[in-house]
Design an enzyme around this catalytic site. Structure first.
Site, PDB file in Angstrom:
ATOM      1  N   ALA A 175     -16.020  19.839 -85.457  1.00  0.00           N
ATOM      2  CA  ALA A 175     -17.489  19.928 -85.401  1.00  0.00           C
ATOM      3  C   ALA A 175     -18.040  19.363 -84.094  1.00  0.00           C
ATOM      4  CB  ALA A 175     -18.101  19.180 -86.589  1.00  0.00           C
TER       5      ALA A 175
ATOM      6  N   ILE B 159     -16.354  20.528 -78.055  1.00  0.00           N
ATOM      7  CA  ILE B 159     -15.272  21.447 -77.663  1.00  0.00           C
ATOM      8  C   ILE B 159     -14.971  22.395 -78.822  1.00  0.00           C
ATOM      9  CG2 ILE B 159     -12.842  21.608 -76.953  1.00  0.00           C
ATOM     10  CD1 ILE B 159     -13.168  18.936 -75.520  1.00  0.00           C
TER      11      ILE B 159
ATOM     12  N   ASP C 267      -7.421  20.797 -65.156  1.00  0.00           N
ATOM     13  CA  ASP C 267      -7.238  20.403 -63.752  1.00  0.00           C
ATOM     14  C   ASP C 267      -6.680  21.591 -62.960  1.00  0.00           C
ATOM     15  OD1 ASP C 267      -7.266  17.138 -64.174  1.00  0.00           O
ATOM     16  OD2 ASP C 267      -6.302  18.209 -65.797  1.00  0.00           O
TER      17      ASP C 267
ATOM     18  N   ARG D  75      -9.397  24.107 -62.427  1.00  0.00           N
ATOM     19  CA  ARG D  75     -10.342  23.580 -61.424  1.00  0.00           C
ATOM     20  C   ARG D  75      -9.751  23.722 -60.021  1.00  0.00           C
ATOM     21  NH1 ARG D  75     -11.721  18.181 -65.054  1.00  0.00           N
ATOM     22  NH2 ARG D  75     -13.496  19.089 -66.180  1.00  0.00           N
TER      23      ARG D  75
ATOM     24  N   HIS E  46      -3.743  13.584 -66.554  1.00  0.00           N
ATOM     25  CA  HIS E  46      -5.097  14.156 -66.558  1.00  0.00           C
ATOM     26  C   HIS E  46      -6.074  13.016 -66.259  1.00  0.00           C
ATOM     27  CE1 HIS E  46      -8.681  16.342 -67.506  1.00  0.00           C
ATOM     28  NE2 HIS E  46      -8.955  15.567 -68.542  1.00  0.00           N
TER      29      HIS E  46
END
Ligand code: NAD
Ligand code: LMR
Length: 324
Positions: free
Chosen positions: A9, A12, A157, A160, A185
């Site tokens: 919920a 994400i 990453d 990106r 990360h």
């Protein structure tokens, strides 16, 4: 296939569930059953019901079932894929490792539950931060499952880095291959384009600017999460969900020889101690990943790898009491 999503919920979750049910995760011919976990809290369970109502209202042809859970022992029953998203996100001014104390316990409990009830071939992706160390905790808490089944998300990453390189060289991301990310990360991650090509040409030669690499590219990718929190007031959600989809889809369906990045338990490759949950270049085939071997590590790369490894070892030392 049964897919568990924790923190269903949350932000994400709200991007992830619809894409999974649409067939973006496991293929457009693979029916899925979603088993969704949230904390027992009444508000969270109510919000989860609301999200399920919306998923139902999409009438996804591939969705063969959807259930809500407050106990990982039922949520993870027989699951083939587990996306461990549920955890506290960081706010402005925090580093991801500041979340360790708040989140680590979650992954002990969930690792044990996966160990007890999930499919023996379950593919686990940890998204909740700090993702590498949480994945390490889950792996260590599940001694009856193969360690290789546990992975951490470095794909955001990776994506990106792809987007930054594409913009720098003025080519579409689809032209770029063999770019990947080493390590944790966190801002210490090392996005490595030394082997990357764009339409077959060397990206390193096209950029030819080590100062840009060190002073612009790596800090931009490494601190992108914080930049998004600063701009949105909330941590990345849709791009994180997208990266989770990319990670699992590639793991299950294969990369056709192409390289990607996954955080996986080291097998000792590149001098990374065995079991360290580390971002590596991988290829995948038949549901298995393989670390790309034989890459030369120059002095700059070794320095960067050492920094990110050291950080992971410090995080691991901080959770020793949880993993024995
Ligand atoms: P959010 O606060 O919007 O949602 C998290 C949800 O998880 C909440 O609904 C909460 O109730 C639930 N939750 C908490 N503990 C749980 C538990 N034990 N079991 C099941 N559910 C639980 O947060 P978000 O923005 O969705 O982010 C989730 C996590 O993902 C954070 O830790 C965030 O830092 C991390 N994240 C990681 C990456 C990455 O690249 N690895 C990217 C973005 C976000
Ligand atoms: C990200 O990289 O966007 C996430 O890990 C969220 C964060 O805390 O930065």
């Amino acid at each position: 296939m049964r897919v568990a999503v924790t923190g269903a919920a949350g932000q994400i979750g709200y991007s992830l569930l619809f894409r999974i049910a649409n067939g973006d995760l496991l293929g457009k011919d693979q029916p899925v059953i979603l088993q969704l976990l949230e904390i027992p809290d009444e508000k969270a369970q109510k919000a989860l019901k609301g999200v399920i109502m919306e998923v139902d209202d999409c009438a996804f042809p591939l969705l063969a079932g959807i259930t809500a859970h407050s106990d990982p022992m039922t949520a993870f029953k027989d699951v083939d894929v587990a996306l461990l998203v549920g955890a506290r996100p960081r706010g402005p001014g925090m580093e991801r490792k500041d979340l360790l104390e708040a989140n680590a316990q979650i992954f002990t409990v969930q690792g044990k539950a996966l160990d007890a009830v999930a499919s023996r071939n379950v593919k686990v992706l940890v998204v909740g931060n700090p993702a590498n160390t949480n994945a390490y905790i889950a792996m260590k808490s599940a001694p009856n499952l193969p360690a290789k089944n546990f992975t951490a998300m470095l794909r955001l990453d990776h994506n990106r880095a792809l987007s930054q390189v594409a913009a720098k060289i003025g080519k579409p991301v689809s032209a770029i291959e063999k770019l990947f990310v080493w390590g944790n990360h966190s801002p210490t991650m090392y996005a490595d384009y030394r082997y990357a090509t764009a339409d077959g040409a060397s990206v390193k030669d096209l950029i030819n600017d080590q100062v840009w690499n060190k002073d612009v590219f790596l800090p931009t990718v490494g601190k992108r999460g914080a930049a998004i929190i600063e701009a949105r007031g909330l941590s990345s959600a849709a791009s994180a969900a997208n990266a989770a989809i990319d990670h699992v889809r590639d793991w299950v369906l294969g990369t056709n020889g192409k390289w990607t990045t996954m955080g996986v338990p080291s097998d000792g490759s590149y001098g990374i101690p065995e079991g360290t949950m580390f971002g590596f270049p991988v290829t995948t085939e038949n549901g298995e990943y393989k670390i790309v071997q034989g890459l030369e590590i120059d002095e700059f790369s070794q320095e960067r790898i050492n920094i990110t490894l050291k950080e992971l070892q410090e995080e691991r030392d901080g959770v020793k009491h949880l993993v024995g």
